[in-house]
Enzyme design. Structure first.
Site, PDB file in Angstrom:
ATOM      1  N   SER A  81       0.769  -1.298   0.066  1.00 35.24           N
ATOM      2  CA  SER A  81       0.071   0.047   0.111  1.00 35.24           C
ATOM      3  C   SER A  81       0.688   1.288   0.012  1.00 35.24           C
ATOM      4  O   SER A  81       0.271   2.259  -0.136  1.00 35.24           O
ATOM      5  CB  SER A  81      -1.078  -0.166   1.113  1.00 35.24           C
ATOM      6  OG  SER A  81      -2.158  -0.844   0.876  1.00 35.24           O
ATOM      7  N   PHE A 139      -9.503 -12.482   1.232  1.00 33.10           N
ATOM      8  CA  PHE A 139      -8.477 -13.005   2.145  1.00 33.10           C
ATOM      9  C   PHE A 139      -9.015 -13.428   3.577  1.00 33.10           C
ATOM     10  O   PHE A 139      -8.418 -13.315   4.402  1.00 33.10           O
ATOM     11  CB  PHE A 139      -7.339 -12.116   2.274  1.00 33.10           C
ATOM     12  CG  PHE A 139      -6.731 -11.677   0.848  1.00 33.10           C
ATOM     13  CD1 PHE A 139      -6.351 -12.918  -0.047  1.00 33.10           C
ATOM     14  CD2 PHE A 139      -6.644 -10.679   0.467  1.00 33.10           C
ATOM     15  CE1 PHE A 139      -5.796 -12.387  -1.367  1.00 33.10           C
ATOM     16  CE2 PHE A 139      -6.302 -10.304  -0.889  1.00 33.10           C
ATOM     17  CZ  PHE A 139      -5.707 -11.147  -1.650  1.00 33.10           C
ATOM     18  N   ALA A 140     -10.238 -13.914   3.601  1.00 31.82           N
ATOM     19  CA  ALA A 140     -10.999 -14.366   4.771  1.00 31.82           C
ATOM     20  C   ALA A 140      -9.934 -15.496   5.196  1.00 31.82           C
ATOM     21  O   ALA A 140      -9.709 -15.555   6.562  1.00 31.82           O
ATOM     22  CB  ALA A 140     -12.159 -14.842   4.882  1.00 31.82           C
ATOM     23  N   SER A 179     -10.175   1.396   2.921  1.00 28.19           N
ATOM     24  CA  SER A 179     -10.585   0.356   1.990  1.00 28.19           C
ATOM     25  C   SER A 179      -9.755   0.348   0.866  1.00 28.19           C
ATOM     26  O   SER A 179      -9.658   1.444   0.330  1.00 28.19           O
ATOM     27  CB  SER A 179     -12.166   0.630   1.579  1.00 28.19           C
ATOM     28  OG  SER A 179     -12.536  -0.001   0.499  1.00 28.19           O
ATOM     29  N   ARG A 304      -0.081   8.848   5.477  1.00 19.56           N
ATOM     30  CA  ARG A 304      -0.211   8.619   6.872  1.00 19.56           C
ATOM     31  C   ARG A 304       0.574   9.566   7.533  1.00 19.56           C
ATOM     32  O   ARG A 304       1.689  10.006   7.068  1.00 19.56           O
ATOM     33  CB  ARG A 304       0.243   7.276   7.312  1.00 19.56           C
ATOM     34  CG  ARG A 304      -0.699   6.137   6.871  1.00 19.56           C
ATOM     35  CD  ARG A 304      -0.367   4.904   7.485  1.00 19.56           C
ATOM     36  NE  ARG A 304      -1.306   3.723   7.212  1.00 19.56           N
ATOM     37  CZ  ARG A 304      -2.527   3.468   7.731  1.00 19.56           C
ATOM     38  NH1 ARG A 304      -3.180   4.385   8.610  1.00 19.56           N
ATOM     39  NH2 ARG A 304      -3.287   2.477   7.103  1.00 19.56           N
ATOM     40  N   THR A 318       2.479   2.288   5.206  1.00 12.86           N
ATOM     41  CA  THR A 318       2.889   1.180   5.414  1.00 12.86           C
ATOM     42  C   THR A 318       2.250   0.394   4.214  1.00 12.86           C
ATOM     43  O   THR A 318       1.123   0.818   3.520  1.00 12.86           O
ATOM     44  CB  THR A 318       2.037   0.505   6.884  1.00 12.86           C
ATOM     45  OG1 THR A 318       0.843   0.996   6.895  1.00 12.86           O
ATOM     46  CG2 THR A 318       2.886   0.970   8.044  1.00 12.86           C
ATOM     47  N   GLY A 319       3.039  -0.499   3.987  1.00 13.61           N
ATOM     48  CA  GLY A 319       2.521  -1.737   2.803  1.00 13.61           C
ATOM     49  C   GLY A 319       2.603  -2.905   3.335  1.00 13.61           C
ATOM     50  O   GLY A 319       3.474  -3.654   4.064  1.00 13.61           O
ATOM     51  N   SER A 345       4.822 -12.008   5.871  1.00  6.46           N
ATOM     52  CA  SER A 345       3.565 -11.134   5.961  1.00  6.46           C
ATOM     53  C   SER A 345       2.702 -12.205   6.954  1.00  6.46           C
ATOM     54  O   SER A 345       2.873 -13.253   6.991  1.00  6.46           O
ATOM     55  CB  SER A 345       2.817 -10.779   4.853  1.00  6.46           C
ATOM     56  OG  SER A 345       2.579 -11.989   4.093  1.00  6.46           O
ATOM     57  N   ASN A 346       1.425 -11.578   7.217  1.00  7.69           N
ATOM     58  CA  ASN A 346       0.622 -12.319   8.024  1.00  7.69           C
ATOM     59  C   ASN A 346       1.155 -12.637   9.372  1.00  7.69           C
ATOM     60  O   ASN A 346       0.610 -13.822   9.760  1.00  7.69           O
ATOM     61  CB  ASN A 346      -0.129 -13.611   7.438  1.00  7.69           C
ATOM     62  CG  ASN A 346      -1.224 -14.085   7.807  1.00  7.69           C
ATOM     63  OD1 ASN A 346      -2.133 -13.290   8.297  1.00  7.69           O
ATOM     64  ND2 ASN A 346      -1.518 -15.414   7.790  1.00  7.69           N
TER      65      ASN A 346
END
Length: 397
Positions: A81, A139-140, A179, A304, A318-319, A345-346
């Site tokens: 992002s 991405f649930a 979003s 931001r 951030t991304g 990630s995650n």
């Protein structure tokens, strides 16, 4: 519960007072943060700090788990992002050129795209449109969701249609609600108003003028050009094997999160932005009209503001995209810039740890790094909304 009431009118940005001498960066602390992130499961982590022209480079761990090649600050990576800031810059340049009005309805430029003529360009760029984030559905479940879209190619309108199947989260002009849909709309606006693909707009308006040699928009192709860090997705199940997520179209994000760059280019980009080199001073003031974004954060137009534990504010984004966490921020005068990456990630642990690079870089050694974030900050960023989703942190926040 999300408010459906409009927030108060945006305050005009105040002139930034002359800042006292910034504390010296804590390079030992910076390296310690990166080592901690690797100890928590990131294959590698890096930081590049440009402090008034003096560049510090730190990298630990590996860029490739298979070969064991060491990670380097010269490696390219997916920036998630942080792409949103590039998209916002292009649109604000179009404002300078008289081709776009921030407070005009999006439907003036893209007739019939959105179901509400009250949604303005400003609402989209500040995440106040109320458009549902389609990536929350995609991405649930992190790994199955990613594998379902790894090589898929979407159109902008297909992504927007996914959002419009859901009720809106706020009234137009309501409270901040992150979003990715907003910056897909931004991509459509760029292409409509310039008559060019977003790749061309980024290249001609930002990449070439700033001589960014590591920044590319390759969508829908899956390869990262040149030397790069491989990215690894942490599965939702604790103890599961990391998934190599390097090759992907990132078509689910596009103008919300598909750019590739490097630490040096990100430092150059953000420094140029805050030093009025990419748009007029008036346009930058519009970019810096802040709304509350939870915890110690505020959001402008694709930008931001984070208030650090020492009271200093830094500016950037951030991304998060599958396999990569990126942190790109600069001081108010653009003279101290940090770009940091974990090729994971995650992982909320890794993400929270990597946010501490900001305190080390901007607050110096006198600040307890453990106090660098609040729970609200972590929840917002780890959700990916910078490109990461609320479930599984992969929609790019």
């Amino acid at each position: 519960m999300l408010s459906l009431l409009p927030v108060p009118a945006l305050a005009a940005p105040r002139p930034m007072p002359a800042a006292p001498s910034a504390p010296r960066p804590d390079l030992t602390g910076l390296r310690s943060v990166l080592r901690t992130a690797v100890g928590q499961g990131a294959p590698g982590a890096l930081a590049r700090l440009d402090d008034h022209g003096t560049v510090h480079r730190v990298a630990v761990g590996v860029a490739d788990r298979r070969t064991g090649r060491a990670l380097s600050t010269a490696d390219r990576f997916r920036i998630g992002s942080v792409t949103k800031t590039f998209s916002a810059v292009v649109l604000l340049q179009l404002v300078d050129e008289g081709r776009l009005v921030l407070d005009a309805p999006v439907n003036r430029y893209l007739p019939g795209l959105l179901p509400d003529d009250r949604i303005t360009v400003r609402h989209v760029l500040s995440h106040r449109s109320g458009l549902y984030d389609y990536s929350d559905d995609l991405f649930a479940r992190s790994v199955p969701g990613f594998e379902a879209v790894r090589t898929k190619v979407f159109t902008y309108r297909q992504l927007i249609d996914r959002s419009l199947r859901h009720a809106r989260t706020t009234a137009p002009g309501g409270a901040y609600s992150y979003s990715n849909t907003n910056f897909v709309v931004a991509g459509l606006l760029i292409e409509k108003l310039t008559g060019q693909p977003v790749a061309t707009a980024y290249r001609r308006r930002i990449i070439e003028p700033l001589r960014l040699t590591d920044t590319f928009y390759v969508h829908p192709h899956t390869a990262i050009p040149g030397r790069y860090a491989r990215g690894y997705l942490t599965p939702d199940t604790p103890g599961g094997a990391l998934v190599d997520a390097t090759r992907q179209t990132v078509s689910w994000a596009q103008s919300a999160g598909a750019l590739i760059s490097g630490a040096g280019d990100l430092d150059t980009f953000l420094s140029a932005l805050l030093r009025d080199r990419l748009m007029s001073a008036g346009a930058l003031k519009e970019m810096r009209r802040w709304v509350p974004a939870g915890g110690t954060q505020s959001y402008g137009l694709g930008l931001r503001r984070r208030r650090l534990s020492c009271g200093i504010s830094v500016y950037g984004h951030t991304g998060a995209v599958q396999g990569y966490y990126t942190y790109a921020f600069t001081s108010g005068d653009g003279r101290r810039s940090l770009a940091a990456l974990a090729n994971a990630s995650n992982s909320s642990k890794v993400h929270t740890t990597m946010l501490r690079t900001l305190d080390a870089a901007f607050c110096g050694s006198g600040t307890p790094l453990r106090r660098s974030t609040t729970p609200q900050d972590t929840a917002e960023d780890a959700s990916g909304r910078g490109v990461e989703s609320g479930r599984g942190a992969e929609s790019g926040r």
